[in-house]
Design a protein around this motif. Structure first.
Motif, PDB file in Angstrom:
ATOM      1  N   PHE A 248      34.800  47.941  34.895  1.00 58.65           N
ATOM      2  CA  PHE A 248      34.355  46.553  35.072  1.00 58.65           C
ATOM      3  C   PHE A 248      35.400  45.483  34.727  1.00 58.65           C
ATOM      4  N   HIS A 249      36.633  45.928  34.433  1.00 56.82           N
ATOM      5  CA  HIS A 249      37.697  44.942  34.224  1.00 56.82           C
ATOM      6  C   HIS A 249      38.297  44.486  35.552  1.00 56.82           C
ATOM      7  N   ILE A 250      37.883  45.075  36.665  1.00 58.88           N
ATOM      8  CA  ILE A 250      38.508  44.726  37.955  1.00 58.88           C
ATOM      9  C   ILE A 250      38.098  43.331  38.400  1.00 58.88           C
ATOM     10  N   ASN A 251      38.866  42.772  39.347  1.00 62.62           N
ATOM     11  CA  ASN A 251      38.521  41.473  39.923  1.00 62.62           C
ATOM     12  C   ASN A 251      37.468  41.651  41.009  1.00 62.62           C
ATOM     13  N   SER A 252      36.669  40.620  41.184  1.00 60.58           N
ATOM     14  CA  SER A 252      35.621  40.689  42.216  1.00 60.58           C
ATOM     15  C   SER A 252      36.190  41.087  43.573  1.00 60.58           C
ATOM     16  N   LYS A 253      37.374  40.584  43.881  1.00 60.56           N
ATOM     17  CA  LYS A 253      37.951  40.844  45.213  1.00 60.56           C
ATOM     18  C   LYS A 253      38.309  42.331  45.415  1.00 60.56           C
ATOM     19  N   ASP A 254      38.370  43.080  44.333  1.00 58.28           N
ATOM     20  CA  ASP A 254      38.771  44.485  44.455  1.00 58.28           C
ATOM     21  C   ASP A 254      37.616  45.436  44.751  1.00 58.28           C
ATOM     22  N   TRP A 255      36.408  44.936  44.757  1.00 60.62           N
ATOM     23  CA  TRP A 255      35.263  45.849  44.930  1.00 60.62           C
ATOM     24  C   TRP A 255      35.261  46.562  46.277  1.00 60.62           C
TER      25      TRP A 255
ATOM     26  N   ALA B 174      45.810  52.127  40.499  1.00 60.78           N
ATOM     27  CA  ALA B 174      45.363  52.445  41.859  1.00 60.78           C
ATOM     28  C   ALA B 174      45.147  51.159  42.660  1.00 60.78           C
ATOM     29  N   LEU B 175      44.528  50.179  42.041  1.00 61.74           N
ATOM     30  CA  LEU B 175      44.259  48.929  42.763  1.00 61.74           C
ATOM     31  C   LEU B 175      45.551  48.164  43.050  1.00 61.74           C
ATOM     32  N   ASN B 176      46.500  48.222  42.128  1.00 64.44           N
ATOM     33  CA  ASN B 176      47.803  47.594  42.390  1.00 64.44           C
ATOM     34  C   ASN B 176      48.439  48.170  43.645  1.00 64.44           C
ATOM     35  N   HIS B 177      48.116  49.438  43.914  1.00 66.82           N
ATOM     36  CA  HIS B 177      48.677  50.104  45.094  1.00 66.82           C
ATOM     37  C   HIS B 177      47.690  50.084  46.262  1.00 66.82           C
TER      38      HIS B 177
ATOM     39  N   HIS C 171      37.479  48.210  47.404  1.00 71.73           N
ATOM     40  CA  HIS C 171      38.205  49.479  47.252  1.00 71.73           C
ATOM     41  C   HIS C 171      37.433  50.503  46.421  1.00 71.73           C
ATOM     42  N   ILE C 172      36.248  50.121  45.958  1.00 72.41           N
ATOM     43  CA  ILE C 172      35.552  50.983  44.994  1.00 72.41           C
ATOM     44  C   ILE C 172      34.333  51.681  45.602  1.00 72.41           C
TER      45      ILE C 172
END
Ligand code: 13P
Length: 251
Positions: free
Chosen positions: A153-160, A117-120, A162-163
Motif C-alpha cells: 500500500f505504499h504505491i502511488n495511485s497511478k501504479d494500480w 518492479a514498478l520503477n521498471h 500494474h497490480i
C-alpha cells in the motif's frame, strides 16, 4: 470491467524439454479460450526466455516467480528486473507464501521489491494469505490487511494498473483443500474494501483479485462465479495443459 486472469505458477517444475511439451499442448488448445481471458504462465528463471520464444505469436504473458529488489551488483544467486524484462517477463509474482515461509521474505523486503518492479514498469502479482492457525483464530482478515499495508500500500495511485492481487490461503496450497467459494468471496471483498478505503473505490473496483489454492477444473467454476473473484493463480493443475485450459474456460 475487470480483467479476468488465469495464471499458472509452475514453481520449481519442468526441465526445458518438459516445458516445451507443456507449452506445445497449451498452444494447441489456445483457440478454445475466450479472448477476454488473460493467460499468464510463470516458468522458473532458466526457462523464461525459451518460454518467451515459444509464446511469441500468442497473447500468453510470462511472469517470473521472484525478483531482486536490487538493481544490480554483488547479490549472488539473485535476478534483477532488467534481466527479467530482457528475457520477456512482463510480470513477476511477489510475496508467494513459499517465498515468505521458506526463504524468509518479509513485508519490508516485499515493499522494496514492489518499488523496484514498478520503477521498471513491470506488472506484479502480489500474493497474500493467512496460515491455518490464523484462520482457526478468525484472524485472517487482520493478517491479510497487515500484509497489504506493509508490502503493497505504499504505491502511488497511478501504479494500480500494474497490480494484480492473489489471495492464497496457505492452508489451501498444494493440500487439496480449497477455500469454499464463500470464504474466497468474503476475503476478496475485504481486500477490495481495504483498497477502496486506502485509495479510492474506483481503483478498488478495477483491480483483479485472483484466488489460489488447490484450484482445479472441478472447483474453478463455482469459485470464479463469485462476484469479487477475477480468476486464479494455479499451482499443480497448471502443469497439465488440459487442466489449465479447462480452468481458463471456467468463467
Ligand atoms: P496449488 O494450486 O498447487 O494448490 O498451488 C497454488 C499456488 O501456490 C499458486 O501460486
Amino acid at each position: 470491467m475487470r480483467r479476468k486472469i488465469v495464471a499458472g505458477n509452475w514453481k520449481m517444475n519442468g526441465d526445458l524439454a518438459e516445458m516445451e511439451d507443456l507449452l506445445g499442448e497449451i498452444k494447441n488448445q489456445l483457440g478454445s479460450v475466450d479472448e477476454e481471458i488473460t493467460l499468464i504462465v510463470s516458468p522458473p528463471f532458466p526457462n523464461l526466455y525459451p518460454a518467451f520464444q515459444s509464446l511469441r505469436e500468442t497473447d500468453v504473458l510470462i511472469a517470473a516467480q521472484n525478483m531482486s529488489q536490487h538493481e544490480k551488483g554483488a547479490f549472488t544467486g539473485e535476478v534483477s528486473a532488467d534481466m527479467l524484462k530482457g528475457v520477456g517477463a512482463k510480470a513477476v509474482i511477489l510475496g508467494h507464501s513459499e517465498r515468505r515461509s521458506l526463504y524468509h521474505e518479509t513485508n519490508k523486503d516485499l515493499a522494496e521489491k514492489v518499488k523496484t518492479a514498478l520503477n521498471h514498469k513491470m506488472n506484479i502479482i502480489f500474493c497474500v494469505g493467512e496460515e491455518l492457525e490464523s484462520r482457526k483464530q478468525n484472524k485472517q482478515v487482520k493478517v491479510v490487511k497487515h500484509q497489504l499495508e506493509e508490502g503493497l500500500f505504499h504505491i502511488n495511485s497511478k501504479d494500480w494498473g500494474h497490480i494484480i492481487i492473489a489471495y492464497e490461503p496457505v492452508w489451501a496450497i498444494g493440500t487439496g483443500e480449497t477455500a469454499s467459494p464463500a470464504q474466497a468471496q468474503e476475503m476478496h471483498a475485504e481486500i477490495r474494501k481495504m483498497i477502496a478505503e486506502k485509495f479510492t473505490p474506483e481503483i478498488a473496483e478495477k483491480v483483479s483479485i485472483l484466488y489460489g489454492g488447490s484450484v482445479k477444473p472441478a472447483n474453478a467454476k463455482e469459485i470464479f462465479a463469485k462476484k469479487d473473484v477475477d480468476g486464479g493463480l494455479i499451482g499443480g493443475a497448471s502443469l497439465k495443459a488440459d487442466d489449465f485450459l479447462a480452468i481458463a474456460n471456467s468463467f
